[in-house]
Scaffold this motif. Structure first.
Motif, PDB file in Angstrom:
ATOM      1  N   THR A 235      24.086 -17.782 -44.969  1.00 36.02           N
ATOM      2  CA  THR A 235      22.773 -18.170 -45.495  1.00 36.02           C
ATOM      3  C   THR A 235      22.970 -19.322 -46.464  1.00 36.02           C
ATOM      4  OG1 THR A 235      21.859 -15.941 -45.287  1.00 36.02           O
ATOM      5  CG2 THR A 235      20.779 -17.424 -46.838  1.00 36.02           C
ATOM      6  N   PHE A 236      22.229 -20.401 -46.242  1.00 39.65           N
ATOM      7  CA  PHE A 236      22.287 -21.582 -47.100  1.00 39.65           C
ATOM      8  C   PHE A 236      21.056 -21.593 -47.998  1.00 39.65           C
ATOM      9  CE2 PHE A 236      24.763 -22.663 -43.353  1.00 39.65           C
ATOM     10  CZ  PHE A 236      25.888 -23.255 -43.904  1.00 39.65           C
ATOM     11  N   LEU A 237      21.273 -21.655 -49.293  1.00 33.12           N
ATOM     12  CA  LEU A 237      20.181 -21.662 -50.254  1.00 33.12           C
ATOM     13  C   LEU A 237      19.862 -23.084 -50.677  1.00 33.12           C
ATOM     14  CD1 LEU A 237      21.079 -18.634 -52.554  1.00 33.12           C
ATOM     15  CD2 LEU A 237      19.679 -18.683 -50.488  1.00 33.12           C
ATOM     16  N   ALA A 238      18.775 -23.630 -50.118  1.00 33.40           N
ATOM     17  CA  ALA A 238      18.271 -24.936 -50.549  1.00 33.40           C
ATOM     18  C   ALA A 238      17.155 -24.753 -51.566  1.00 33.40           C
ATOM     19  CB  ALA A 238      17.773 -25.738 -49.348  1.00 33.40           C
ATOM     20  N   PHE A 239      16.845 -23.525 -51.860  1.00 36.34           N
ATOM     21  CA  PHE A 239      15.972 -23.129 -52.965  1.00 36.34           C
ATOM     22  C   PHE A 239      16.528 -21.820 -53.473  1.00 36.34           C
ATOM     23  CE2 PHE A 239      12.589 -20.489 -54.667  1.00 36.34           C
ATOM     24  CZ  PHE A 239      12.020 -21.338 -55.594  1.00 36.34           C
ATOM     25  N   GLY A 240      16.458 -21.615 -54.777  1.00 39.15           N
ATOM     26  CA  GLY A 240      17.071 -20.385 -55.250  1.00 39.15           C
ATOM     27  C   GLY A 240      16.509 -19.853 -56.548  1.00 39.15           C
ATOM     28  N   ASN A 241      16.375 -18.530 -56.601  1.00 39.58           N
ATOM     29  CA  ASN A 241      16.110 -17.776 -57.825  1.00 39.58           C
ATOM     30  C   ASN A 241      16.615 -16.359 -57.554  1.00 39.58           C
ATOM     31  OD1 ASN A 241      14.092 -16.527 -56.258  1.00 39.58           O
ATOM     32  ND2 ASN A 241      12.477 -17.853 -57.089  1.00 39.58           N
ATOM     33  N   ALA A 242      16.437 -15.459 -58.477  1.00 39.83           N
ATOM     34  CA  ALA A 242      17.009 -14.120 -58.310  1.00 39.83           C
ATOM     35  C   ALA A 242      16.452 -13.392 -57.079  1.00 39.83           C
ATOM     36  CB  ALA A 242      16.794 -13.299 -59.584  1.00 39.83           C
ATOM     37  N   PRO A 243      15.131 -13.381 -56.844  1.00 36.13           N
ATOM     38  CA  PRO A 243      14.632 -12.701 -55.640  1.00 36.13           C
ATOM     39  C   PRO A 243      15.142 -13.336 -54.353  1.00 36.13           C
ATOM     40  CG  PRO A 243      12.853 -13.014 -57.226  1.00 36.13           C
ATOM     41  CD  PRO A 243      14.022 -13.805 -57.722  1.00 36.13           C
ATOM     42  N   THR A 252      22.155 -11.606 -44.757  1.00 38.62           N
ATOM     43  CA  THR A 252      23.486 -12.038 -44.340  1.00 38.62           C
ATOM     44  C   THR A 252      24.292 -10.845 -43.843  1.00 38.62           C
ATOM     45  OG1 THR A 252      23.405 -13.780 -46.020  1.00 38.62           O
ATOM     46  CG2 THR A 252      25.558 -13.288 -45.066  1.00 38.62           C
ATOM     47  N   LYS A 253      25.010 -11.030 -42.756  1.00 39.20           N
ATOM     48  CA  LYS A 253      25.748  -9.915 -42.161  1.00 39.20           C
ATOM     49  C   LYS A 253      26.902  -9.472 -43.063  1.00 39.20           C
ATOM     50  CE  LYS A 253      29.298 -12.321 -39.437  1.00 39.20           C
ATOM     51  NZ  LYS A 253      29.789 -12.617 -38.072  1.00 39.20           N
ATOM     52  N   ARG A 254      27.414  -8.299 -42.819  1.00 39.42           N
ATOM     53  CA  ARG A 254      28.581  -7.810 -43.550  1.00 39.42           C
ATOM     54  C   ARG A 254      29.763  -8.747 -43.306  1.00 39.42           C
ATOM     55  NH1 ARG A 254      28.210  -2.655 -45.586  1.00 39.42           N
ATOM     56  NH2 ARG A 254      26.157  -1.714 -45.200  1.00 39.42           N
ATOM     57  N   GLY A 255      30.409  -9.137 -44.392  1.00 45.41           N
ATOM     58  CA  GLY A 255      31.523 -10.071 -44.285  1.00 45.41           C
ATOM     59  C   GLY A 255      31.090 -11.518 -44.182  1.00 45.41           C
ATOM     60  N   GLY A 256      29.786 -11.765 -44.293  1.00 41.16           N
ATOM     61  CA  GLY A 256      29.268 -13.128 -44.188  1.00 41.16           C
ATOM     62  C   GLY A 256      29.325 -13.871 -45.513  1.00 41.16           C
ATOM     63  N   ALA A 257      28.622 -15.008 -45.560  1.00 38.94           N
ATOM     64  CA  ALA A 257      28.708 -15.871 -46.738  1.00 38.94           C
ATOM     65  C   ALA A 257      27.335 -16.401 -47.127  1.00 38.94           C
ATOM     66  CB  ALA A 257      29.645 -17.041 -46.466  1.00 38.94           C
ATOM     67  N   ILE A 258      27.179 -16.637 -48.421  1.00 38.98           N
ATOM     68  CA  ILE A 258      25.986 -17.288 -48.970  1.00 38.98           C
ATOM     69  C   ILE A 258      26.438 -18.586 -49.614  1.00 38.98           C
ATOM     70  CG2 ILE A 258      24.102 -17.125 -50.637  1.00 38.98           C
ATOM     71  CD1 ILE A 258      24.336 -14.063 -50.386  1.00 38.98           C
ATOM     72  N   SER A 259      25.819 -19.690 -49.193  1.00 36.96           N
ATOM     73  CA  SER A 259      26.140 -21.011 -49.736  1.00 36.96           C
ATOM     74  C   SER A 259      25.054 -21.399 -50.727  1.00 36.96           C
ATOM     75  CB  SER A 259      26.212 -22.038 -48.600  1.00 36.96           C
ATOM     76  OG  SER A 259      26.392 -23.342 -49.119  1.00 36.96           O
ATOM     77  N   GLU A 260      25.437 -21.593 -51.967  1.00 43.21           N
ATOM     78  CA  GLU A 260      24.470 -21.899 -53.026  1.00 43.21           C
ATOM     79  C   GLU A 260      24.467 -23.395 -53.300  1.00 43.21           C
ATOM     80  OE1 GLU A 260      23.161 -22.940 -56.731  1.00 43.21           O
ATOM     81  OE2 GLU A 260      25.093 -21.974 -57.053  1.00 43.21           O
ATOM     82  N   ILE A 261      23.464 -24.087 -52.770  1.00 44.94           N
ATOM     83  CA  ILE A 261      23.313 -25.532 -52.939  1.00 44.94           C
ATOM     84  C   ILE A 261      22.240 -25.830 -53.982  1.00 44.94           C
ATOM     85  CG2 ILE A 261      22.863 -27.719 -51.750  1.00 44.94           C
ATOM     86  CD1 ILE A 261      23.469 -25.235 -49.330  1.00 44.94           C
ATOM     87  N   ALA A 262      21.183 -25.009 -53.978  1.00 42.51           N
ATOM     88  CA  ALA A 262      20.091 -25.197 -54.932  1.00 42.51           C
ATOM     89  C   ALA A 262      20.601 -25.075 -56.357  1.00 42.51           C
ATOM     90  CB  ALA A 262      18.999 -24.151 -54.684  1.00 42.51           C
ATOM     91  N   ILE A 263      19.985 -25.818 -57.254  1.00 42.10           N
ATOM     92  CA  ILE A 263      20.351 -25.720 -58.667  1.00 42.10           C
ATOM     93  C   ILE A 263      19.647 -24.500 -59.260  1.00 42.10           C
ATOM     94  CG2 ILE A 263      20.198 -26.822 -60.926  1.00 42.10           C
ATOM     95  CD1 ILE A 263      20.353 -29.515 -59.468  1.00 42.10           C
ATOM     96  N   MET A 264      20.435 -23.545 -59.728  1.00 42.42           N
ATOM     97  CA  MET A 264      19.897 -22.336 -60.348  1.00 42.42           C
ATOM     98  C   MET A 264      20.371 -22.250 -61.798  1.00 42.42           C
ATOM     99  SD  MET A 264      19.942 -19.247 -57.587  1.00 42.42           S
ATOM    100  CE  MET A 264      21.001 -19.631 -56.228  1.00 42.42           C
ATOM    101  N   THR A 268      20.858 -16.414 -63.888  1.00 44.29           N
ATOM    102  CA  THR A 268      20.074 -15.903 -62.769  1.00 44.29           C
ATOM    103  C   THR A 268      20.725 -14.640 -62.221  1.00 44.29           C
ATOM    104  OG1 THR A 268      19.316 -18.123 -62.157  1.00 44.29           O
ATOM    105  CG2 THR A 268      19.193 -16.417 -60.455  1.00 44.29           C
ATOM    106  N   GLY A 269      19.945 -13.589 -62.044  1.00 43.59           N
ATOM    107  CA  GLY A 269      20.490 -12.325 -61.577  1.00 43.59           C
ATOM    108  C   GLY A 269      21.003 -12.409 -60.150  1.00 43.59           C
ATOM    109  N   ALA A 270      22.065 -11.685 -59.861  1.00 41.49           N
ATOM    110  CA  ALA A 270      22.650 -11.645 -58.519  1.00 41.49           C
ATOM    111  C   ALA A 270      22.757 -10.195 -58.065  1.00 41.49           C
ATOM    112  CB  ALA A 270      24.030 -12.293 -58.513  1.00 41.49           C
TER     113      ALA A 270
END
Length: 341
Positions: A235-243, A252-264, A268-270
């Motif tokens: 999952t690519f985050l081109a927008f981001g906040n805690a929700p 995102t599937k188990r063992g997958g990845a989140i790409s944080e591109i958006a400026i947060m 910010t809670g995770a």
């Protein structure tokens, strides 16, 4: 020179400004043809950017023509049509030595207070930042290379490949750049989510088959239905906040990845429980490197990346104030606002 000038928060206008000059043997002077207004310049306009601090001539997405070169320059000549990677590292730290100058703590960025930017008629850049456009890429497309390269960097970082499913959350300029970058990797499915129907329509027009309005549809339910209940590989985050970050972890599937591109914002809670239980990787993506620019240009020249639909409005530089208001207030739907010299 003619320039778009940000004098102080929420005061921007056209004026004659001091023209930058070649200082070093490997400097190159470029006459700017087109420049894009980025969200970071909007932040500068509001006086909240950490290093684009008014008064200044900002701007870092651009294309133009070389007009002068330093005496040590060998690979570039006046008349060349170019863009430039608008950053360079210190050149000697451990990160710079392994090519990760994009995260050098002492890197310099075009359009900051210390480096006159592309809202001016001329910019001066080091030779190593120059990216030739060739004859196939227009100046307008050249001004889009920088934001698309942001997406290309993240796509390459996560090695998007055939057979994978990916989700892009946010379909503004960066999200659409991610879409264009991912498409050339031929993943099985690209899913784009946003809360603005105009942005989703743009994504569809640019080749996305699966779009979801996450304000009116259940994003997790839709993503799982499209991926046989597994979730996406990345999952690519081109927008981001805690929700949004929590929803990304759910999609995102188990063992997958989140790409944080958006400026947060820091703090910010995770969703650490989901991240741990699913063994998700959460990876930051910071700007790009030279190779990302090269790949975007090469694929533009081949017709495999076409970002022209991202261009919503083009203003003459003399209309700087109106252009900045459009990019900031958005009285009508826009993706990318350009300034033309």
């Amino acid at each position: 020179m003619r320039a778009g000038f940000i004098e102080k928060p929420e005061v921007a206008y056209f004026k004659e400004s001091e023209e930058p000059c070649i200082q070093g043997d490997r400097d190159i002077k470029i006459k700017v043809a087109v420049a894009g207004i980025c969200g970071s310049e909007v932040h500068a306009y509001h006086g909240i950017h950490p290093f684009r601090v008014p008064p200044l001539v900002s701007g870092h997405e651009f294309a133009g023509t070389v007009v002068e070169v330093g005496k040590g320059v060998k690979g570039v000549k006046p008349g060349d049509r170019v863009t430039a990677e608008p950053q360079y590292g210190c050149g000697h730290c451990p990160l710079c030595r392994v090519g990760k100058y994009n995260i050098c703590k002492d890197k310099k960025v075009l359009g900051a207070t210390y480096w006159s930017g592309a809202f001016g008629e001329y910019v001066v850049v080091p030779e190593e930042t120059i990216v030739p456009l060739g004859d196939e890429v227009s100046f307008e497309e050249g001004a889009l290379i920088e934001p698309i390269a942001v997406g290309m960097h993240a796509v390459r970082q996560h090695q998007v490949a055939p057979g994978q499913n990916i989700l892009i959350i946010g379909a503004g300029t960066i999200g659409l750049g991610l879409l264009l970058s991912a498409r050339i990797c031929n993943p099985a499915k690209i899913i784009v989510a946003d809360v603005v129907d105009y942005n989703l329509q743009m994504a569809r027009e640019m080749g996305c088959v699966y779009t979801i309005n996450s304000q009116t549809e259940d994003l997790e339910e839709k993503v799982l239905a499209l991926t046989e209940g597994q979730g996406v590989d990345t999952t690519f985050l081109a927008f981001g906040n805690a929700p949004v970050l929590e929803m990304a972890a759910r999609c995102t599937k188990r063992g997958g990845a989140i790409s944080e591109i958006a400026i947060m914002r820091d703090g910010t809670g995770a969703p650490f429980g989901l991240i741990q239980s699913k063994e998700l990787s959460l990876v930051g993506s910071n700007m790009y490197t030279y190779e990302d620019f090269q790949i975007v240009v090469e694929n533009m020249a081949k017709g495999l990346i076409d970002g022209k639909q991202m261009i919503s409005k083009v203003y003459p530089i003399e209309n700087m104030a109106e252009a900045m208001e459009m990019a900031d207030k958005r009285p009508e739907p826009v993706v990318k606002v350009l300034l033309k010299f």
